[in-house]
Design an enzyme around this catalytic site. Structure first.
Site, PDB file in Angstrom:
ATOM      1  N   TYR A   1       0.728  -1.179  -0.190  1.00  0.00           N
ATOM      2  CA  TYR A   1      -0.086   0.048  -0.070  1.00  0.00           C
ATOM      3  C   TYR A   1       0.869   1.353  -0.100  1.00  0.00           C
ATOM      4  O   TYR A   1       0.425   2.377  -0.089  1.00  0.00           O
ATOM      5  CB  TYR A   1      -0.930   0.185   1.076  1.00  0.00           C
TER       6      TYR A   1
ATOM      7  N   HIS B   1       0.295 -11.717   1.860  1.00  0.00           N
ATOM      8  CA  HIS B   1      -0.767 -10.980   0.993  1.00  0.00           C
ATOM      9  C   HIS B   1      -1.406 -11.680   0.061  1.00  0.00           C
ATOM     10  O   HIS B   1      -2.638 -11.658  -0.001  1.00  0.00           O
ATOM     11  CB  HIS B   1      -0.006  -9.745   0.778  1.00  0.00           C
TER      12      HIS B   1
END
Length: 273
Positions: free
Chosen positions: A46, A104
């Site tokens: 991110y 992730h």
């Protein structure tokens, strides 16, 4: 195979930070903490761990009250990479330890064996860098492999896309049978729930908003939610979702909205269930 310790310690509602960058991320997390959010979700990819960390540091909220999650990106799976990458995340977050670290995505094309990156994740926990460990975007087969490799107790949650238009029922059913906790990302289908007539009608009947209805529906199933928003009003409203008491009819109407519409589907995604 109940996994109650992890389930009970993951707060049911959190603040997601996907797509939030720089000052937007800082302000959104600051507002969320001020409003009473104590579960903050970020990820290496991110690019906002530093902003999230600054907001946490400036908030004055005691560390013991917070639940912070980050996720290891696929480039950092190899031996000798995962632990240093998490150390870097901790530096950015200005924390000694995160509460939960997730893989992730499964390694694209299985390039890095699961044994290797889950093994590295266990090392990170042994070194005190993370309290809990888990996965994200894992299929049923991959979850079974993870259970065999590290044991179900070391998979605190599987963070996956779930919303009324993608209800992921096969995986949700598997998780229920295995006692595996789930966390729903994109629970509001990137704003699409606001435009749905059925959800609008249910919300009206309960004096609620469509996002509140959707989050109440997920939390009723024991699924944690991490909606993302920069607007104070939405952040405040989302926190009230647990007050909505849905009826059996409401649940049936929501069930009918499932169209298998997946939003997060990069070219390296696994073969979904």
């Amino acid at each position: 195979m109940m996994n109650s310790t992890s389930e009970s310690s993951i707060p049911p509602i959190g603040m997601g930070t996907f797509r939030l960058k720089g000052d937007d991320a800082y302000q959104a997390v600051s507002t969320a903490l001020e409003l009473g959010y104590r579960h903050i979700d970020t990820a290496q990819i991110y690019g906002n761990e530093q902003d999230v960390g600054r907001a946490i540091a400036d908030s004055g909220v005691p560390r013991s009250e917070l639940f912070v999650t980050t996720k290891i990106w696929t480039d950092n799976f190899g031996e000798g990479k995962l632990v240093p990458s998490l150390r870097e995340s901790l530096d950015k977050l200005q924390l000694d330890q995160v509460d939960l670290t997730l893989i992730h995505w499964p390694s694209p094309g299985g390039k890095v064996p699961m044994q290797e990156y889950l093994g590295e994740l266990m090392k990170a926990r042994e070194q005190g860098m993370t309290r809990l460990t888990g996965v994200s975007n894992f299929t049923i087969d991959q979850l079974n492999e993870a259970f065999e490799l590290v044991g179900p107790d070391n998979i605190a949650t599987n963070q996956i896309e779930i919303h009324p238009f993608l209800q992921n029922r096969k995986l949700v059913e598997f998780a229920r049978e295995e006692g595996l906790h789930l966390t729903a990302y994109m629970p509001l289908a990137v704003g699409k729930v606001m435009k749905d007539e059925t959800l609008d009608r249910i919300a009206e009947e309960h004096g609620a908003t469509p996002p509140q209805v959707v989050m109440a529906w997920l939390m009723l199933q024991g699924i944690a939610v991490i909606p993302s928003s920069t607007k104070r009003l939405h952040l405040e409203s989302n926190l009230e979702a647990d007050r909505v008491k849905l009826t059996a009819d409401d649940l049936n109407f929501i069930r009918e909205l499932d169209k298998g519409e997946r939003i997060a589907n990069p070219d390296f995604a696994p073969e979904w269930d």
